[in-house]
Design an enzyme around this catalytic site. Sequence first.
Site, short mmCIF file in Angstrom:
data_model
loop_
_atom_site.label_atom_id
_atom_site.label_comp_id
_atom_site.label_asym_id
_atom_site.label_seq_id
_atom_site.Cartn_x
_atom_site.Cartn_y
_atom_site.Cartn_z
N GLU A 148 -18.25 -25.18 -23.17
CA GLU A 148 -17.56 -24.07 -23.80
C GLU A 148 -16.22 -24.54 -24.34
OE1 GLU A 148 -16.73 -21.00 -20.98
OE2 GLU A 148 -15.62 -22.31 -19.64
N ASN A 158 -12.27 -23.19 -24.52
CA ASN A 158 -11.29 -22.20 -24.08
C ASN A 158 -10.19 -22.13 -25.14
OD1 ASN A 158 -12.36 -21.41 -21.47
ND2 ASN A 158 -11.96 -23.51 -20.88
N HIS A 198 -17.49 -32.45 -14.36
CA HIS A 198 -16.98 -31.47 -15.33
C HIS A 198 -15.69 -32.05 -15.90
CE1 HIS A 198 -16.08 -26.93 -16.17
NE2 HIS A 198 -15.57 -27.71 -17.12
N LYS A 209 -20.68 -17.22 -25.84
CA LYS A 209 -21.21 -18.52 -25.43
C LYS A 209 -22.47 -18.91 -26.19
CE LYS A 209 -17.90 -19.09 -22.52
NZ LYS A 209 -17.11 -17.92 -22.88
N ARG A 244 -7.16 -21.12 -25.54
CA ARG A 244 -5.88 -20.76 -24.94
C ARG A 244 -5.31 -21.98 -24.23
NH1 ARG A 244 -7.62 -20.98 -19.79
NH2 ARG A 244 -9.66 -20.10 -19.28
N GLY A 263 -16.21 -18.94 -15.98
CA GLY A 263 -15.78 -18.92 -14.58
C GLY A 263 -16.90 -18.54 -13.65
N GLY A 264 -16.60 -18.57 -12.37
CA GLY A 264 -17.61 -18.30 -11.36
C GLY A 264 -18.18 -16.91 -11.39
N LYS A 287 -25.91 -17.49 -17.19
CA LYS A 287 -24.51 -17.30 -17.55
C LYS A 287 -24.30 -16.07 -18.42
CE LYS A 287 -23.00 -22.15 -17.56
NZ LYS A 287 -22.26 -23.16 -18.37
N VAL A 329 -4.88 -23.45 -17.27
CA VAL A 329 -4.13 -23.49 -16.02
C VAL A 329 -3.64 -24.92 -15.75
CG1 VAL A 329 -4.24 -23.14 -13.52
CG2 VAL A 329 -5.42 -21.55 -15.06
#
Length: 442
Positions: free
Chosen positions: A287, A289, A207, A115, A291, A163-164, A157, A294
């Site tokens: 960020e 991702n 977001h 990150k 990939r 994620g959380g 972070k 979901v």
Amino acid sequence: MRRILIANRGEIALRIIKTCERMGIETIAIYSDADAGLPYVKAATEAVRIGEPPVAKSYLQVEAIIDAAKKMGADAIHPGYGFLSENAEFAETARREGLIFIGPEPSTIRLMGDKVASRETMEEAGVPVVPGSIAGIGTVEEAVEIAQSIGYPVMLKASSGGGGIGMVKCSSKEDLEKSFTSVKSRAKAYFGSDGVFLEKFIENARHIEVQVFGDRQGNIVHLFERDCSIQRRNQKVVEESPSPFLSVGAREKLFETAVKAAEAVNYTNAGTIEFIFDEKENFYFLEMNTRLQVEHPVTEELTGLDLVEWQIRVARGEELPAPQSGITASGHAIEFRLYAEDPEKFLPSPGKIEVFSFAEGEGTRIDAGYGEGDSVTPFYDPMIAKCIFSGESRSEALSRAKKFFDGLQITGIKTNAPLFREILENRNFSEGNYTTAFLDNR
């Protein structure tokens, strides 16, 4: 590409199998002892036991997965999301063993997985980033000094994970001092590195992410945005597109910035650029991702495209199936993540699903990983299904969602379906007036 091993489980494995079947590609499923009877195992062309239920003994076993792919005659691996999907070493190992990795370059996965490095890369490319530390933080004293310079509240972070699990909001020096060691410890346990950094926490934020795609010929496109602001504990629960928040001007600027970000790392295959918006539509890079997400079905329902097919075609060396001018969006789509969990405490509720009954109709798509008689075990993410609704308008999509959840019957376990019914009845949500704090303030 004749045979693909799917290095994942549940609904995403089923989702990939569906596209492969349509494309005439055979599939190999892997499963742990806990998943032996699940639908995706039965749906694949062949299936291979990969190990015991804990992820460290099954779905994270790089050597065992690569061996299975080679023994079963696979020529490619699709990682899905989660598990090893953003593991650069896994992608490199697959390629070294002569397998096609259906994803971006390992070097890109590694760069965007850090990150701090990703923030620096985006800043150099002229992409706005959230004010914060530009390097990893070594001590709590250093963290306090940085936090004081950018102002509380801040987000602490993990540098190597999202994620959380890898973040916590700190509203004061005391919060930061209390959380620093625990976040570093969680980061080490979940992501293999205890590196952490700080970002300014944006109040009343939205977001919003942009789906991007690139090929090896240097073409990069966006496939519009998804608003992911309905979250609990920094984990997405509801995603929709188009965002009810964005103005035309902000949307155009967002797409331009997302493509610029992807171009900065010569991105290939499917990726998502995540941004945080303030109340004035200023936005900042969060960020990338590297990939499939979901929530990719939202984009599929909006555009009529099959993103898994795009992934496979790009991995085969083909150009993107369509240029930017050939990609259009129509109507509205929204996804609800149905979990086996307590709807108030957000705690997993594993157990056997006794009844799972629902009505399918126009504008309703259910990507489920479980059926009646299947057991949701405590070893994995407790998502049962993704419930996606589409329509010519947002109100039509929401109406279909309400009808679905009113008629949904699921017993044997607790689920978050009551939460969705509550959200759908909320006036602010119906009007598109919500932020990442929606569930905390409802």
